[in-house]
Each structure stands twice: as C-alpha cells, then as structure tokens.
Design an enzyme around this catalytic site. Structure first.
Site, PDB file in Angstrom:
ATOM      1  N   LEU A   1       0.862  -1.168   0.000  1.00  0.00           N
ATOM      2  CA  LEU A   1       0.000   0.000   0.000  1.00  0.00           C
ATOM      3  C   LEU A   1       0.907   1.229   0.000  1.00  0.00           C
ATOM      4  CD1 LEU A   1      -2.646  -0.929   2.745  1.00  0.00           C
ATOM      5  CD2 LEU A   1      -2.943  -1.055   0.268  1.00  0.00           C
ATOM      6  N   ASP A   2       0.479   2.289  -0.658  1.00  0.00           N
ATOM      7  CA  ASP A   2       1.252   3.522  -0.650  1.00  0.00           C
ATOM      8  C   ASP A   2       1.374   4.046   0.780  1.00  0.00           C
ATOM      9  OD1 ASP A   2       1.274   3.289  -3.390  1.00  0.00           O
ATOM     10  OD2 ASP A   2      -0.345   4.746  -3.699  1.00  0.00           O
ATOM     11  N   ARG A   3       2.370   4.872   1.007  1.00  0.00           N
ATOM     12  CA  ARG A   3       2.616   5.425   2.338  1.00  0.00           C
ATOM     13  C   ARG A   3       1.344   6.014   2.950  1.00  0.00           C
ATOM     14  NH1 ARG A   3       6.932   8.735   4.787  1.00  0.00           N
ATOM     15  NH2 ARG A   3       8.125   8.631   2.850  1.00  0.00           N
TER      16      ARG A   3
END
Length: 313
Positions: free
Chosen positions: A139-141
């Site tokens: 997942l993106d930050r």
C-alpha cells in the site's frame, strides 16, 4: 535500520545421493538460501566446488566434492517498536490494518520506521529481498488499510500465485474530485513508469492494469475549488500495479482527493491526507485452503474529512 554483517563462509560435502545435482540447487539446500539467491551467488563467483571457483549455476557437482560458499551477509531489518493493528495472525500469515503515513518496507529515503521494521519480530519471512520479508503486495505510504504478509515460504509462494491469478479480492474506499460518474465503471489501461518523471506512474503504457469502481455517493460543491463536487467510490482492483487506483482515477478526470502526485493544483484542503483506504481483503489461505475475508473500518480522519466535504458519515 538495515544491518549488514561481515562475510559468511559455509562449506559442506556432497553426498553420494546428491552427486550430479546442479550447483545452484545444492547451494540452496546446503545454506538455506532461496534458489534465486543461490544462483546469483554462483554467478557472482562466490562459490567453489571441487576446489575450483564455479560461475555456472548448472554445473553438476560430483559426489564427495566440497562446496564452499563465501558471501557478505544479506542485509537484515532491525525490529522497531511501531504500533500496527493486527487483524489476523497464525503460523503462516499476518494481516494488518496499516496506518496512513507508514511506508511498507525500507528503501531509498526510508531506511527505518517502516511496516516491515514493525513486524519483523513477529516472524514475517518469504521472498528473495532481505528488506522486504513476507511482503507480497503493498500500500502507498498515505493509503491506510488491510495488508497481508507471509510468515512462511509456503504461504509467500501461495499468496504470490493467487495475486498473479487475480483471485485475491482487494476493495478500497476512495473520495475523488468531481461528480457525474456512472453508477459503475471500469478503467482498463496499462500502467507504467512515467517517461519523463521516474518517481511517477502513468496510464497508457507499461503493464496491463484494470480497476473497477462503483459510485456510492456524490455531493455538489458550491464555490471555488469545490464547484465540481466530490464522489465517494468503492474501488476493486483486478490487477495491482504501483499507484494503480490513483493513476486510473486521475486518468478519467477524477483524481483521489488530496492526492499530491496525481491530483489537481487544489486537490485537497491544506493538511488533508490522501482519501484512500483498503477496506476489504479476501483470499484462500495458502496452506490450509480456508477462505478468508477481512474488513477494516474507515479511519476517523477520513470520516471527518468526508463529513467536512458534505458526505453523511
């Protein structure tokens, strides 16, 4: 932090039963390396067999020969005390509800303070990259929500296989800029590295990517940057390319609210975070065969943001 140890030397004699086997397979069996890591060690000239340096992974080792492997230890990941909600755990799997702002694994600019640092003490393993143990998807930050990690090589391989077969169910909740979207829709466009900015992804090139969405609610704006309104979507990933949802929704003119990379100049209120949450994850347990399904409620900060935009929450 990522630690690097000094050189490591291992040696073993090849039994009569194993005589004639490929060198990379014997190195893997004798040291516990993954097969691909063993192959790289041979190709890099780090392995001797029968008293000679061998660089061909397919070299057939005779029984009674001694195999010597001397490498610099792969980097490991230091455990850190970082709170992460655990949704499910057994001997093979770990499912967590990743908080926004937490990078998944160490990398350039993020040598520590990652999800992997938080979970390595819980036994996550799997894969060939020593700074990404057990990581099968990301997942993106600034995206919150459900993420599965492996705690055994068997589980890692099984999850990777399900992802490649597109049988893992991944559903997200998103708020995007603008209104007027259809009740349901699909974006089928390749996603690949941006030709002019390697830190970004772009639609229309690269690997196949498919995103499905369903409109849940829409609110109209009344002035300035709000004049196009906002829409809340349920988004289902069929594939899983880097930044796929963000790139696809931006490509159809509806970037995710507060997206600093793919949004418009006024993509969100000051201080707002990316309105994207992985709310549902389902797959078959790669070891037991049990169907598993998990849900993660929308975090309070996203609910507050949605309420401020006019959605009923």
């Amino acid at each position: 932090m990522v630690d690097r140890d000094s050189s490591v030397r291992e040696e073993f004699d090849v039994s009569r039963e194993m005589g004639g086997e490929r060198l990379d397979r014997l190195v893997s069996l004798g040291t516990g390396m993954s097969r691909s890591a063993a192959r790289r060690a041979v190709e890099e000239g780090l392995v001797e067999a029968g008293g000679e340096r061998r660089t061909s992974p397919s070299y057939r080792v005779g029984s009674g020969e001694t195999v010597v492997v001397e490498t610099t230890a792969e980097p490991g990941v230091q455990a850190e005390e970082i709170p992460v909600p655990v949704v499910y755990e057994d001997a093979h799997l770990l499912v967590v509800d990743k908080p926004a702002g937490l990078v998944v694994h160490p990398g350039a600019g993020n040598p520590s303070g990652t999800l992997v640092n938080a979970l390595v003490s819980r036994g996550i393993i799997g894969g060939d990259d020593p700074v990404r143990p057990g990581v099968v998807h990301r997942l993106d930050r600034d995206t919150s929500g459900l993420l599965a990690l492996s705690k055994s090589e068997e589980a890692y391989g099984g999850l990777v296989e399900q992802l490649s077969e597109r049988s893992v169910g991944r559903i997200y909740r998103a708020v995007v800029l603008g209104s007027g979207l259809p009740r349901t829709g699909t974006v089928d466009s390749p996603v690949g590295r941006h030709p002019e900015n390697p830190t970004l992804m772009a639609a229309g090139l690269g690997k196949k990517a498919v995103t499905h969405f369903q409109t849940l609610a829409a609110v109209s704006g009344d002035k300035g940057e709000d004049k196009g309104g906002y829409t809340m979507l349920r988004v289902r990933l069929e594939t899983g390319r880097t930044h796929q949802i963000r790139v696809h929704l931006a490509a159809i003119g509806h970037p995710v609210y507060a997206d600093p990379l793919y949004g418009t100049r006024v993509g969100g209120a000051r201080g707002a975070r990316l309105w994207l949450h992985a709310e549902s994850l389902s797959f078959i347990h790669p070891v037991t065969g049990e169907p598993l399904e998990f849900e993660a409620g929308i975090p309070w900060d996203l609910l507050a943001s949605a309420s401020g935009l006019g959605f009923e929450t």
